[in-house]
Design a protein around this motif. Structure first.
Motif, PDB file in Angstrom:
ATOM      1  N   PRO A 106       0.780  -1.245   0.025  1.00 18.93           N
ATOM      2  CA  PRO A 106      -0.050   0.028  -0.083  1.00 18.93           C
ATOM      3  C   PRO A 106       0.887   1.293  -0.081  1.00 18.93           C
ATOM      4  N   ASN A 107       2.164   1.294   0.125  1.00 16.45           N
ATOM      5  CA  ASN A 107       2.822   2.346   0.336  1.00 16.45           C
ATOM      6  C   ASN A 107       4.056   2.580  -0.406  1.00 16.45           C
ATOM      7  N   LEU A 108       4.019   2.830  -1.789  1.00 13.27           N
ATOM      8  CA  LEU A 108       5.479   2.927  -2.709  1.00 13.27           C
ATOM      9  C   LEU A 108       5.003   3.901  -3.670  1.00 13.27           C
ATOM     10  N   GLU A 109       6.293   4.388  -4.161  1.00 15.10           N
ATOM     11  CA  GLU A 109       6.703   5.342  -5.173  1.00 15.10           C
ATOM     12  C   GLU A 109       7.340   4.745  -6.100  1.00 15.10           C
ATOM     13  N   VAL A 110       7.078   4.702  -7.478  1.00 19.87           N
ATOM     14  CA  VAL A 110       7.718   4.259  -8.680  1.00 19.87           C
ATOM     15  C   VAL A 110       8.470   5.549  -9.397  1.00 19.87           C
ATOM     16  N   ILE A 111       9.807   5.448  -9.688  1.00 18.50           N
ATOM     17  CA  ILE A 111      10.749   6.257 -10.274  1.00 18.50           C
ATOM     18  C   ILE A 111      11.227   5.448 -11.718  1.00 18.50           C
ATOM     19  N   LEU A 112      11.028   6.295 -12.684  1.00 17.27           N
ATOM     20  CA  LEU A 112      11.621   5.834 -13.970  1.00 17.27           C
ATOM     21  C   LEU A 112      12.412   6.488 -14.396  1.00 17.27           C
ATOM     22  N   VAL A 113      13.670   6.073 -14.829  1.00 20.85           N
ATOM     23  CA  VAL A 113      14.618   7.008 -15.214  1.00 20.85           C
ATOM     24  C   VAL A 113      14.988   6.567 -16.728  1.00 20.85           C
ATOM     25  N   ASP A 114      14.671   7.373 -17.677  1.00 19.23           N
ATOM     26  CA  ASP A 114      15.123   7.086 -18.904  1.00 19.23           C
ATOM     27  C   ASP A 114      16.444   7.576 -19.109  1.00 19.23           C
ATOM     28  N   ASN A 115      17.302   6.494 -19.492  1.00 19.66           N
ATOM     29  CA  ASN A 115      18.830   6.766 -19.579  1.00 19.66           C
ATOM     30  C   ASN A 115      19.405   7.083 -21.036  1.00 19.66           C
ATOM     31  N   GLY A 116      18.941   8.208 -21.323  1.00 16.43           N
ATOM     32  CA  GLY A 116      19.461   8.784 -22.890  1.00 16.43           C
ATOM     33  C   GLY A 116      18.816   7.687 -23.957  1.00 16.43           C
ATOM     34  N   SER A 117      17.596   7.479 -24.056  1.00 17.81           N
ATOM     35  CA  SER A 117      17.210   6.617 -24.957  1.00 17.81           C
ATOM     36  C   SER A 117      17.246   7.521 -26.207  1.00 17.81           C
ATOM     37  N   THR A 118      17.497   6.693 -27.512  1.00 15.01           N
ATOM     38  CA  THR A 118      17.747   7.164 -28.804  1.00 15.01           C
ATOM     39  C   THR A 118      16.473   6.753 -29.641  1.00 15.01           C
ATOM     40  N   LYS A 119      15.798   5.706 -29.034  1.00 14.67           N
ATOM     41  CA  LYS A 119      14.709   5.063 -29.905  1.00 14.67           C
ATOM     42  C   LYS A 119      13.469   5.186 -28.994  1.00 14.67           C
TER      43      LYS A 119
END
Length: 398
Positions: free
Chosen positions: A124-137
């Motif tokens: 019930p207690n979370l956060e989601v962090i998405l890191v885009d690592n310099g994608s080229t596509k």
């Protein structure tokens, strides 16, 4: 029951309560079973999800049991050296915040499937962090629109697996941080047993779940490992490519955490400075686990939690990129973590057995690009004479 029987029962009860006050409450063989679980809801997998054939789980009993019941029935951890008041904490309804960090690089669809599976997690207690690592596509920013609850960070250049995760770690607000590969799919109930393990035992620094192959859902990819051998710089993978069975259902201390999914205490990340970015790709979780162990913690395999992992999705199986970083970082791990006679024996093994064996294998299969990649990997070390072994001094951090 006679008077003598009642006196005996009351005496046993008093002894158990005293033992609980001394700190034995959370030192149980499987911490995840000692506390009430989040009520399990229905599996809401979308069509096409690899885990759609999972059976409906029955809700675990959530009624509170007195601590002395667990104490009488469950043995004490063998690896628990000391008990603290923190280990006596009961969850109640106060769930610690977990920050889930995942890195995307040119894999928008795989990342979308991973985020979709996370949307069904019952913790019930979370956060989601998405890191885009310099994608080229592709355009990873579209994922932010599809999953508005996530926190999104875009890096201008590819900083590697370690660098991308470290950027996410710096954004994390949770007490615990879950490093999760973007080519994974998770069980809705996977997170709570892992959190319970860290809450119950302050000596556990990192937890990894049981990991299956996506294409073969009942085939084990990770069920714990042995310690890294000081000469070969490798550990034995338990259950790898084996059908799941009772032998992999026991949780316990393990040699290495798995970088595809590992739950770490945030304060350990702050102490160690995150994953070592010099590796860029491969072996960074090995080095991180070793440094964590030198600070007095242990790695733990939690069999009650499970995920599915594709593996090598970013680099591709058998690619020259994977060959380059694997051969480069295996030697780098030795240079950073071995000293004295072990260092000399490890070098003798790598240059006398491991690298000649790899060269012969590439030559017989006419993989000339892989031979060039291995030569380039070893040549990288000629220009890095500044690499020194990490200080092995024990630094208490609790």
């Amino acid at each position: 029951m006679g008077r003598n029987g009642l006196d005996w029962a009351h005496s046993l009860l008093r002894v158990a309560r005293v033992y609980a006050r001394l700190g034995g409450l959370c030192a149980v063989a499987n911490p995840a079973r000692a506390y009430p679980a989040v009520p399990a809801g229905p599996l809401l997998w979308r069509s096409g999800h690899p885990a759609r054939q999972l059976r409906q789980r029955r809700p675990r009993r959530t009624a509170h049991r007195p601590p002395y019941v667990s104490l009488i029935r469950l043995p004490v951890h063998q690896h628990t050296v000391a008990k603290t008041k923190a280990s006596m904490k009961s969850f109640n309804n106060d769930w610690p915040l977990v920050s889930i960090v995942s890195v995307n690089w040119n894999q928008e669809q795989l990342t979308r499937e991973m985020l979709d599976s996370l949307s069904h997690v019952t913790y019930p207690n979370l956060e989601v962090i998405l890191v885009d690592n310099g994608s080229t596509k592709g355009d990873a920013s579209r994922l932010k629109a599809e999953f508005p609850h996530i926190r999104f960070l875009r890096l201008e250049e590819n900083t590697g697996f370690a660098g991308g995760n470290n950027a996410g770690f710096r954004m994390a607000n949770g007490k615990y941080v879950l490093l999760l590969n973007n080519d994974t799919l998770v069980d809705p109930h996977f997170l709570q047993p892992m959190v319970n393990t860290l809450e119950c035992d302050p000596w556990v620094g990192v937890v990894s779940p049981k990991i299956y192959f996506v294409d073969h859902q009942n085939t084990v990819q990770y069920a714990g490992t042995s310690e890294i051998h000081p000469i070969t710089s490798r550990g034995q993978k338990y259950g790898y490519r084996q059908r799941d069975g009772e032998q992999y259902a026991k949780s316990g201390v393990t040699g290495l955490a798995n970088g595809a999914c590992m739950l770490v205490r945030k304060r350990i990340i702050d102490t160690l400075g995150g994953l070592p970015e010099i590796y860029f790709l491969y072996y960074e979780e090995h080095d991180f686990t070793v440094q964590l162990q030198r600070h007095g913690y242990v790695a733990y395999y939690q069999a009650d939690a499970s995920i599915w992992h594709r593996g090598s999705s970013s680099t591709g199986r058998g690619s020259t990129l994977k060959a380059y970083f694997y051969h480069r970082n295996r030697l780098l791990f030795v240079r950073r973590n071995q000293r004295g006679m072990q260092y000399l024996l490890a070098l003798a093994y790598l240059f006398g057995i491991a690298y000649p064996k790899a060269f012969l294998s590439y030559a017989l299969s006419r993989q000339w690009a892989h031979i060039r990649a291995m030569a380039s990997a070893l040549g990288w070390h000629l220009s890095r004479a500044d690499i020194r072994p990490i200080n092995r001094m024990f630094v208490p951090t609790r």
